[in-house]
Every structure is written in structure tokens, then in C-alpha cells.
Design a protein around this motif. Structure first.
Motif, PDB file in Angstrom:
ATOM      1  N   VAL A 107       0.839  -1.199   0.000  1.00 39.99           N
ATOM      2  CA  VAL A 107       0.000   0.000   0.000  1.00 39.99           C
ATOM      3  C   VAL A 107       0.878   1.255   0.000  1.00 39.99           C
ATOM      4  CG1 VAL A 107      -1.533   1.379   1.456  1.00 39.99           C
ATOM      5  CG2 VAL A 107      -2.059  -0.991   1.041  1.00 39.99           C
ATOM      6  N   SER A 110       2.317   1.697  -3.348  1.00 38.40           N
ATOM      7  CA  SER A 110       1.307   2.101  -4.339  1.00 38.40           C
ATOM      8  C   SER A 110       1.011   3.591  -4.210  1.00 38.40           C
ATOM      9  CB  SER A 110       0.007   1.318  -4.138  1.00 38.40           C
ATOM     10  OG  SER A 110       0.234  -0.049  -4.310  1.00 38.40           O
ATOM     11  N   GLN A 111       0.909   4.061  -2.950  1.00 36.11           N
ATOM     12  CA  GLN A 111       0.621   5.486  -2.734  1.00 36.11           C
ATOM     13  C   GLN A 111       1.754   6.341  -3.264  1.00 36.11           C
ATOM     14  OE1 GLN A 111       0.108   5.453   1.451  1.00 36.11           O
ATOM     15  NE2 GLN A 111      -2.051   4.917   1.317  1.00 36.11           N
ATOM     16  N   GLN A 116      -0.997   1.047  -8.742  1.00 31.46           N
ATOM     17  CA  GLN A 116      -1.178  -0.115  -7.883  1.00 31.46           C
ATOM     18  C   GLN A 116      -0.032  -1.120  -8.024  1.00 31.46           C
ATOM     19  OE1 GLN A 116      -5.086  -1.474  -9.185  1.00 31.46           O
ATOM     20  NE2 GLN A 116      -5.855  -0.848  -7.175  1.00 31.46           N
ATOM     21  N   TYR A 168      -7.381  -5.311   1.223  1.00 33.66           N
ATOM     22  CA  TYR A 168      -6.399  -4.284   0.842  1.00 33.66           C
ATOM     23  C   TYR A 168      -6.579  -3.827  -0.604  1.00 33.66           C
ATOM     24  CZ  TYR A 168      -3.682  -4.027   5.109  1.00 33.66           C
ATOM     25  OH  TYR A 168      -3.286  -3.769   6.398  1.00 33.66           O
ATOM     26  N   SER A 169      -7.201  -4.660  -1.421  1.00 35.04           N
ATOM     27  CA  SER A 169      -7.446  -4.257  -2.820  1.00 35.04           C
ATOM     28  C   SER A 169      -8.661  -3.356  -2.935  1.00 35.04           C
ATOM     29  CB  SER A 169      -7.706  -5.483  -3.693  1.00 35.04           C
ATOM     30  OG  SER A 169      -6.521  -6.145  -3.956  1.00 35.04           O
ATOM     31  N   TYR A 172      -9.609  -0.928   1.702  1.00 30.56           N
ATOM     32  CA  TYR A 172      -8.630  -0.462   2.673  1.00 30.56           C
ATOM     33  C   TYR A 172      -8.977   0.919   3.227  1.00 30.56           C
ATOM     34  CZ  TYR A 172      -4.110   0.607   4.744  1.00 30.56           C
ATOM     35  OH  TYR A 172      -3.114   0.947   5.618  1.00 30.56           O
ATOM     36  N   GLN A 174     -11.662   2.235   4.385  1.00 37.86           N
ATOM     37  CA  GLN A 174     -12.811   2.761   3.630  1.00 37.86           C
ATOM     38  C   GLN A 174     -13.541   3.896   4.330  1.00 37.86           C
ATOM     39  OE1 GLN A 174     -15.951  -0.385   3.384  1.00 37.86           O
ATOM     40  NE2 GLN A 174     -14.459  -1.571   4.526  1.00 37.86           N
ATOM     41  N   CYS A 179      -9.278   8.786   2.971  1.00 36.03           N
ATOM     42  CA  CYS A 179      -9.412   7.441   2.387  1.00 36.03           C
ATOM     43  C   CYS A 179      -8.436   7.251   1.220  1.00 36.03           C
ATOM     44  CB  CYS A 179     -10.857   7.269   1.921  1.00 36.03           C
ATOM     45  SG  CYS A 179     -11.137   5.707   1.140  1.00 36.03           S
ATOM     46  N   GLU A 180      -7.555   6.231   1.384  1.00 36.98           N
ATOM     47  CA  GLU A 180      -6.438   6.138   0.440  1.00 36.98           C
ATOM     48  C   GLU A 180      -6.908   5.599  -0.907  1.00 36.98           C
ATOM     49  OE1 GLU A 180      -2.982   4.523   2.328  1.00 36.98           O
ATOM     50  OE2 GLU A 180      -3.762   5.067   4.279  1.00 36.98           O
ATOM     51  N   HIS A 182      -4.967   4.871  -3.527  1.00 40.87           N
ATOM     52  CA  HIS A 182      -4.115   3.890  -4.199  1.00 40.87           C
ATOM     53  C   HIS A 182      -4.019   2.620  -3.391  1.00 40.87           C
ATOM     54  CE1 HIS A 182      -3.215   6.717  -7.208  1.00 40.87           C
ATOM     55  NE2 HIS A 182      -2.802   7.589  -6.326  1.00 40.87           N
ATOM     56  N   THR A 183      -4.925   1.712  -3.649  1.00 40.11           N
ATOM     57  CA  THR A 183      -4.855   0.417  -2.993  1.00 40.11           C
ATOM     58  C   THR A 183      -3.977  -0.494  -3.853  1.00 40.11           C
ATOM     59  OG1 THR A 183      -6.893  -0.106  -4.103  1.00 40.11           O
ATOM     60  CG2 THR A 183      -7.065   0.620  -1.812  1.00 40.11           C
TER      61      THR A 183
END
Ligand code: AKB
Length: 342
Positions: A107, A110-111, A116, A168-169, A172, A174, A179-180, A182-183
């Protein structure tokens, strides 16, 4: 500048050996290998970097996040089913907390990358749990959502980590304000028992297949710990590597699920014995079932349905039963144990 790599945990394990050799042969992948054990000398030159360390060491994982741009993670590290039954809490820590650490790392990557990270997760037929032998024999080819009541710590860990991958996909944090977005891109494969010509497995319960073969080739007597009629699905290691790479490459839009069964052939311990005896007539193989290990294997499906993998990402094994033994396992194992004459 962070270095772009593919991260492989459990790099020194059975799948790790096959995967590293294959990726390295393609030439354009920089491999960051991680294992709690030293890496096999033969694999060292094939990896950009090897780090001997623990997936439970969050400081170490933090360092990896800071230093590398990780495009794909093959999270292979785990404690297998037989070993896990002797130390269930340790297995839980490694198999679940270790996976959680890697998902968190994915994660963060990805962020930071704004895309992703792909997370390839080898799950197992151990995620299934059929209540008794009769049900197993009547169940036929088991689909992904059937009979998910595993009886082993390892099976529970694998099934739960599949759920974590889905979380996590798709879900994550939520409810978090920030709220992120890039999962991760989690892709799980439920493997049958794997048989490699290069390595002998340790700590699994499907190990009687490869053990019978490797013992026969070295001339060591072998007492098979399951009954002759015991049936499981199996796959040759090159196909396991192929499945991981093929799923990694598949366009996300073509995937209708996050976890896929894959299989090649299904056979009984008696059939393995017959094939091995034909190739190594001197082999001394007996059957001495270990009741508890037998019960574990009896709870795993005799065969699994991999239609979804075939439809969604074109899965098709290269090695059926005959090819697996005649063209891959027997010749390679014979060569492996032949002492060169001078
Ligand atoms: C084991 O026996 O634990 C593994 C598996 C079936 O996942 N080989």
C-alpha cells in the motif's frame, strides 16, 4: 533515485528457486530477494540484491520501502501445513502477520508510486476442508467458493490472507477521511501439491509425492505417510512458475475474481508409486500412514476446478501427468543425483 525491482519473499524456497531462475532468464527484471535463510549460492548471481531477513522485521521492510520502487511483490514466504501444526502460533505470526506487513508495504509503495503495486500470493488447496473422505471422493472438482472450512493452521492462514488481499485491494481504510485511493492489485493462486526436480520440500503435507520420487532416485528407502488410495491434485514446478507469471501479466479488466484455482493432474499415492517404480525399479517404497497427516490430506480436495483461470487469463498447464514425469521430473532428478564419473 529509488531502484525499480520485483520483490520476492521466501526467495530460497521451492517456488522461489523456480521463479528466480525463470525471471533471471528473461533478463530484464531486477530481483530483490528476501529470505530468513541464506540464499542458495546458485541463485545469488541471478538477483540484483539479496537480503537475509525476516518478514516480521518492520524496520527492515521500512528500509525497503525507502530504498526501492517495488513494481510487483511475489510473497512466497510461509510455514507449510505439517510444520505449522507443531507450532501453530509461530505459523500464524509468519503466515498472517508477515503477510499483513507485506500488504502494508505494498500500500505504501502504491501510494508513493501513484499506481497499484501487484501482489502475487500463492495460496493453496489447504484453504479447503472437506469434512470426511466420502465427501471428498464425491465432491469432484472443487470450485473456489466451495468447502472453505480448513482444518489446519496453515489452511486457515492462507484463506484469511486471501481475504486480507481482497480487503487491501477493495476496502482499505474505507471510512478514513483521507481514504487512500491507491490500494493494491492483489492476485491469489490456489496451488495444488507442487513437485520440483530441483528442490525437496520441507514441512508440507503433500510432500509424500516429491519425497517418494527424490528418495527413489537417491536409493534411500521411503515410507509413504499416506494410504495408497490417497488422491490429491499436483503440478510440476515449471507450471507453477508459469501460472504466477501469467497471472501477473493478465490485464486487470480480464480478471473476474481475486483468487484462482490452478491445477495440472490428479493422482493417487499408488499411481505415484507405480510411476516411480517403473523409472527406478530398485526403489524401496513402503506405505506407513501417519494417521494425523492422513487426516489432513483427506480433508483436501481430490481435484480442483480451474475453469475460471482458464477463461480469465488463459491458464493451461504445459505438463500433464505423462509429460510431467517423463519429460521433466524423472530425467531432471536422475541427472541431479548422478555422480559424474571422471
Ligand atoms: C503443504 O503441503 O503444506 C503445501 C500445500 C499443499 O500448500 N505443499
Amino acid at each position: 533515485m529509488r531502484k525499480e525491482v520485483v520483490l520476492i519473499t521466501g526467495a530460497n524456497g521451492e517456488i522461489g528457486h523456480g521463479l528466480i531462475k525463470h525471471l533471471a532468464s528473461q533478463g530484464d527484471t531486477r530481483i530483490l530477494a528476501l529470505d530468513v535463510m541464506p540464499l542458495d549460492e546458485s541463485l545469488r548471481p541471478l538477483c540484483q540484491t539479496f537480503i537475509q531477513g525476516d518478514i516480521l522485521d518492520t524496520m527492515l521492510l521500512g528500509r525497503l520501502v525507502a530504498e526501492y520502487e517495488i513494481r510487483t511483490i511475489y510473497h512466497l514466504a510461509s510455514i507449510l501445513s505439517t510444520k505449522a501444526e507443531y507450532q501453530p502460533e509461530t505459523a500464524h505470526r509468519v503466515n498472517v502477520e508477515g503477510t499483513l506487513n507485506l500488504l502494508r508495504l505494498a500500500v505504501e509503495q502504491s501510494q508513493w508510486q501513484g499506481r497499484q503495486v501487484r501482489f502475487l500470493y500463492p495460496s493453496s488447496i489447504a484453504a479447503y476442508g472437506l469434512p470426511d473422505l466420502n465427501t471428498k471422493m464425491l465432491a469432484g472438482k472443487v470450485k473456489e467458493n466451495d468447502w472453505l472450512q480448513p482444518t489446519t493452521m496453515y489452511g486457515c492462514n492462507k484463506l484469511y490472507c486471501e481475504h486480507l488481499g481482497r480487503y487491501y485491494s477493495l476496502y482499505y481504510r474505507q471510512l478514513a477521511v483521507d481514504c487512500e485511493t491507491h490500494t493494491i492489485d492483489f492476485r491469489g493462486i490456489r496451488f495444488p501439491g507442487l513437485i520440483s526436480a530441483d528442490t525437496v520440500p520441507t514441512g508440507g503435507t503433500s510432500d509424500y509425492g516429491p519425497e517418494m520420487l527424490h528418495h527413489a532416485a537417491t536409493g534411500e528407502p521411503y515410507a509413504c505417510f499416506v494410504r495408497p488410495d490417497t488422491q490429491l491434485p499436483f503440478m510440476a514446478m515449471p507450471d507453477a512458475v508459469k501460472a504466477l507469471l501469467q497471472l501477473e501479466q493478465a490485464p486487470r479488466e480480464s480478471l473476474t475474481q481475486l483468487v484462482y484455482n490452478v491445477t495440472s493432474f490428479s493422482l493417487t499415492a499408488k499411481q505415484i508409486h507405480e510411476i516411480v517404480k517403473k523409472a527406478f525399479p530398485e526403489a524401496q517404497i513402503t506405505f506407513k500412514p501417519h494417521l494425523c497427516r492422513q487426516a489432513i490430506v483427506d480433508s483436501w480436495p481430490a481435484d480442483i476446478d480451474d475453469t475460471a483461470a482458464r477463461n480469465d487469463w488463459g491458464w493451461s498447464p504445459d505438463y500433464d501427468l505423462e509429460r510431467a514425469f517423463e519429460e521433466y521430473l524423472i530425467p531432471s532428478i536422475r541427472k541431479r543425483y548422478t555422480v559424474p564419473s571422471h
